[in-house]
Design an enzyme around this catalytic site. Structure first.
Site, mmCIF file in Angstrom:
data_model
loop_
_atom_site.group_PDB
_atom_site.id
_atom_site.type_symbol
_atom_site.label_atom_id
_atom_site.label_comp_id
_atom_site.label_asym_id
_atom_site.label_seq_id
_atom_site.Cartn_x
_atom_site.Cartn_y
_atom_site.Cartn_z
ATOM 1 N N CYS A 1 0.070 -5.472 0.246
ATOM 2 C CA CYS A 1 1.340 -5.199 -0.424
ATOM 3 C C CYS A 1 2.037 -6.450 -0.935
ATOM 4 C CB CYS A 1 2.274 -4.444 0.523
ATOM 5 S SG CYS A 1 1.581 -2.868 1.064
ATOM 6 N N HIS B 1 9.406 -5.275 -1.920
ATOM 7 C CA HIS B 1 8.293 -4.319 -1.886
ATOM 8 C C HIS B 1 8.853 -2.962 -1.493
ATOM 9 C CE1 HIS B 1 4.806 -2.102 -0.842
ATOM 10 N NE2 HIS B 1 4.914 -2.274 0.460
ATOM 11 N N ASN C 1 5.302 4.443 -1.939
ATOM 12 C CA ASN C 1 4.871 3.078 -1.683
ATOM 13 C C ASN C 1 3.538 2.859 -2.400
ATOM 14 O OD1 ASN C 1 3.592 0.796 -0.600
ATOM 15 N ND2 ASN C 1 4.455 1.089 1.443
#
Lengths: 340, 330
Positions: free
Chosen positions: B119, B255, B286
């Site tokens: 990520c 993020h 996500n």
């Protein structure tokens, strides 16, 4: 927003390598792929290669090579600002391998990432390290290239089983006043994406229990033709970017793909006799991203170069992706595992 | 040896995104993992997410996002010298994803390689691309985050199934007279690298073909406490090493891990009210390495991004690893 004012250059301070313990000789492979003894050496120039043994994994080889580069460079792990791990054989989606390797090394202050560019991964990692240092982002960058290729190689496939092998190499790149890593000449040619692929893809492998293992499938002819056609321009560009010609070189360290390709490159590029050509492939096989630092380590151990000598590195591989640059050869090298 | 000419500074020139056609609602996601819609929205802040169809491959989404970024700048793809793709869901061992993306995009002379650090991959790739520009190795670089997390997620796992989603985002960067991309803050805690991991490696799955397919699994509590301590500290360092405070920052683009994590960051960082916080997660889920450029893209499509605004980007996730930097919005 403030920016760093420092304008340092990059230099390779130390080279590390780890050669796996198990020697796999040609008779063992020849029997598996159904060729006469002697055929492998005459077609590839490889007399032996190494596979992991005794608990060696991609991680342990990467840690060993990284440790050796740090020891050779006499730089503490805690001073590493970035650790770049080039590999195409980390066989899971997540986590990446670089964080664990940094942890094992004690490089607790380092940014970390895995770099995936197949056989060109080391030279791209070196270019990335150079640019971090020149931009003032990092002062010490550890570039590790490690490959555990045997698990994705079909042991009975004539095109790949005799070629590919395991191993790891690393360099510690530091900031310096004088340039020791020249400008990179690089590029990709996605039209040749099918020249070297692993098949089936992992999702297909999972979906269809009837499919075999995912292994490398190579069209060596297409790759070789591409490399021979384009390498003169790549080498010319890499040399001129550093203000050099072939006669300034003490060593040529191409990707160790196949001895016959190395021979053809030396001829095509008109490499002078005075230039030491790395031919580590004879005893190491093709270790993909790890091949150039392993070959560089072997060259340094053999004493064929002296510190400050200029060496041209040239890597190419799946993608197709290539990268070439001139380096000043360091004095310090350390290798563990099986000795060359 | 002649060292080569530096460019000087780097800046963002354009942002683009690609969102898959298919929307999966919380009702659908909840049914698959045996929880309620309210459970998902209260624990993740997600109302819906996009899941890619068979034609929306990683490369196709990456190319679409990159084209959108290029279109906003007028830069020809043939002039791009470097294409970096950040992804954790490229499910073929060889070759990497980037060369195919660069070639089909028309960036036919560009070098192309993958940056893989889950990520935080986009912010790592952005930092590296900025250094390639500053050092003079390339003039224009594309930084792309692309994910098909649905390929590596078990929809029946309540901890990950409703969370992860698909998409791609991209930025074009190029040379600048003044710094438009600040120094990166990066780091990792590899001793905790199993906090977010796969249920099995591909090698294990290959050896046990009857077993379930490898899927992302995570210890949410440990992830939370790592973010609350180490990531919060690192975000503070990102500002201090550039000599700025949140008073100077107009936009915060963390993020898009989870709406509750974004809330916690806002609280722990004492973010002033004037800072616009990206919350693309509400509609996109996500998307791992794609989440930051996708969240940036939404700021443009909603006309909330203003040219010259100072934005703080910060990625964190599996590794455990983090990276972030200040950027001036194009």
């Amino acid at each position: 927003m403030s920016a760093s004012l420092a304008a340092p250059e990059a230099v390779i301070r130390g080279v590390g390598a780890h050669r796996p313990l198990r020697v796999v000789d040609n008779p063992e492979i020849a029997e598996r792929i159904g060729v006469p003894a002697g055929w492998i050496e005459s077609h590839t120039g490889i007399t032996q290669r190494r596979h992991t043994a005794g608990g060696e994994t991609l991680e342990t080889m990467a840690v060993a090579a990284g440790t050796n580069a740090l020891i050779a460079a006499d730089v503490p792990a805690a001073d590493v600002d970035c650790l770049i791990l080039a590999s195409q054989t980390h066989l899971t989606q997540t986590p990446p391998l670089a964080p664990l390797v940094a942890h094992r090394l004690g490089a607790h202050a380092a940014g970390v990432f895995d770099l995936k560019a197949a056989c060109a991964g080391f030279c791209l990692g070196l270019a990335a390290a150079r640019d971090q240092i020149r931009a003032g982002t990092s002062r010490h960058v550890l570039v590790i290239a490690a490959e555990h290729i045997s698990p994705i190689t079909d042991p009975t496939d004539r095109d790949t089983a005799m070629i590919f092998a395991d191993g790891a190499g690393a360099v510690l790149v530091t900031a310096a006043e004088e340039s020791g890593v020249g400008p990179v000449v690089w590029g990709s040619q996605g039209a040749l994406i099918d020249a070297l692929v692993s098949r089936p893809g992992w999702l297909d492998m999972i979906a269809d229990p009837g499919l075999g293992h995912s292994v490398l499938v190579m069209n060596g002819k297409d790759l070789t033709r591409w490399v021979l056609r384009h390498s003169p321009a790549i080498v010319e560009a890499a040399l001129s970017a550093s203000g050099l010609t072939l006669t300034d070189l003490a060593a040529f360290v191409p990707h160790q793909a196949n001895m016959r390709i190395i021979d053809m490159l030396v001829e095509r590029l008109a490499i002078p006799d005075t230039v030491a050509v790395a031919r580590d492939i004879a005893v190491t096989g093709n270790t993909s991203a790890a091949s150039i630092p392993l070959a560089l380590a072997a060259l340094l151990h053999q004493g064929g170069t002296k510190p400050g000598d200029l060496a041209l590195l040239m890597a190419y591989g799946a993608g197709v992706t290539y990268a070439a640059q001139v380096i000043a050869v360091p004095a310090a090298v350390r290798t563990t595992g099986g000795q060359p | 040896m002649r060292p080569g000419t530096r460019t000087g500074h780097a800046q963002l020139l354009g942002v683009g995104g690609y969102r898959p056609d298919k929307t999966v609602t919380n009702a659908e996601a909840a049914a698959r993992c045996g929880v309620t819609e309210a459970w998902i929205s209260s624990r993740t802040g997600i109302l819906e997410r996009r899941i890619a169809g068979p034609q929306e491959t990683l490369a196709a989404m990456a190319i679409s996002a990159a084209r959108a970024a290029l279109d906003r700048t007028g830069v020809d793809p043939a002039d791009v010298g470097c294409v970096l793709v950040a992804s954790m869901s490229h499910t073929r061992q060889v070759p990497p994803l980037a060369p195919d993306v660069a070639y089909r995009l028309g960036a036919t002379t560009a070098v192309a390689y993958d940056v893989s650090v889950a990520c935080s991959g986009f912010c790592y790739a952005l930092a590296q691309a900025a250094d390639h520009v500053r050092s003079g190795s390339t003039r224009y670089a594309l930084v792309i985050g692309a994910e098909r997390m649905s390929d590596i997620t078990d929809p029946a796992d309540p901890g990950t199934g409703p969370l992860f989603a698909d998409g791609a985002g991209a930025v074009l960067i190029g040379p600048a007279d003044t710094p438009g991309i600040g120094p990166v803050t990066w780091g990792a805690d590899g001793g905790r690298d199993q906090t977010i991991t796969m249920t099995s490696t591909w090698a294990q799955a290959q050896a046990n073909r009857a077993g379930p397919p490898p899927a992302v699994t995570m210890d949410g509590g440990r992830v939370w406490s790592w973010i609350r301590s180490q990531v919060v500290d690192a975000i503070g360092r990102t500002l201090s090493q550039s000599g700025v405070s949140f008073d100077d920052v107009a936009v915060f683009v963390p993020h898009q891990a989870n709406g509750r994590i974004i809330d916690m960051l806002v609280e722990r960082l004492h973010l002033p009210d004037h800072v616009l916080v990206a919350r693309d997660i509400t509609h996109s889920g996500n998307t791992s390495a794609a989440s930051i450029p996708l969240a940036l893209d939404r700021l443009y499509t909603e006309r909330r991004a203003r040219t010259g605004d100072l934005a703080l980007l910060f990625g964190f996730g599996a590794g455990l690893a983090y990276a972030g930097q200040l950027v001036t919005l194009p």
